[in-house]
Scaffold this active site. Structure first.
Site, PDB file in Angstrom:
ATOM      1  N   GLU A 149     -36.410  28.749 -97.671  1.00  0.00           N
ATOM      2  CA  GLU A 149     -35.911  27.935 -96.560  1.00  0.00           C
ATOM      3  C   GLU A 149     -35.885  26.447 -96.906  1.00  0.00           C
ATOM      4  OE1 GLU A 149     -38.162  28.936 -93.048  1.00  0.00           O
ATOM      5  OE2 GLU A 149     -37.634  31.061 -93.202  1.00  0.00           O
ATOM      6  N   CYS A 150     -35.605  26.148 -98.141  1.00  0.00           N
ATOM      7  CA  CYS A 150     -35.596  24.772 -98.646  1.00  0.00           C
ATOM      8  C   CYS A 150     -34.153  24.312 -98.837  1.00  0.00           C
ATOM      9  CB  CYS A 150     -36.350  24.750 -99.979  1.00  0.00           C
ATOM     10  SG  CYS A 150     -36.378  23.153-100.821  1.00  0.00           S
ATOM     11  N   GLY A 151     -33.932  23.035 -98.765  1.00  0.00           N
ATOM     12  CA  GLY A 151     -32.607  22.497 -99.035  1.00  0.00           C
ATOM     13  C   GLY A 151     -32.152  22.738-100.470  1.00  0.00           C
TER      14      GLY A 151
END
Length: 177
Positions: free
Chosen positions: A52-54
């Site tokens: 769920e990271c950029g």
């Protein structure tokens, strides 16, 4: 004799550091215990990941690199971690499903581990100590390149794409060495 002593010491120290790195156990995503000894003689990219990271789209770049160079002795090892902004909340099974479904990941995924703090996994303790910067991992998708002899050859910033020209050049150089 005096001239050879530093060279002999450097060789012994280098071998000792590699032996230590190869002996650190960790678990695969399926729960089997392994170590970097299973990848001895290969060029290894170790990367801490999060779903769920950029920077999560880097999974696609990592897979591309793996597919391009695996026949020459290159492997990517992903170590999911929930240390940065709780961006990896899923179970190991959920992480594997996410990576396969969204990015077609076929390179080895490991069990989720801490890469920071007092519970930092021993592999990451070693990688940080042996990297030139010796600074803590700053964020998800920090990458470490390990040469065929088990030495940390490079540490790559999380914002640098795994298939950036300068990274590819480092990988090719390590593969040719």
């Amino acid at each position: 004799m005096g001239i050879l002593a530093p060279i002999v010491f450097a060789l012994l120290f280098s071998t000792s550091v590699a032996s230590e790195l190869y002996s650190i156990p960790f678990q695969t995503n399926s729960g089997d215990t392994t170590s970097l000894a299973a990848y001895k003689g290969q060029v290894v990219m170790v990367v801490n990941t999060a779903s769920e990271c950029g920077h999560t789209p880097q999974y696609a770049n990592l897979e591309k690199l793996y597919e391009q160079y695996k026949s020459r002795g290159f492997v990517v090892l992903a170590f999911p971690s929930n240390d940065f902004g709780a961006q990896e909340p899923g179970s190991d099974a959920q992480i594997q499903q996410f990576c396969a479904t969204n990015f077609g990941v076929t390179f080895p995924l490991m069990k989720k581990i801490p890469v920071l703090g007092e519970h930092k996994h021993p592999l990451y303790k070693h990688l940080v100590q042996q990297s030139e910067a010796q600074a803590e991992v700053e964020w998800n998708f920090t990458k470490f390149l390990i040469d065929r002899n088990g030495k940390v050859a490079a540490r790559i910033h999380y914002r640098t794409l795994p298939d950036a020209p300068e990274v590819v050049a480092q990988i090719e150089s390590l593969l040719e060495a």
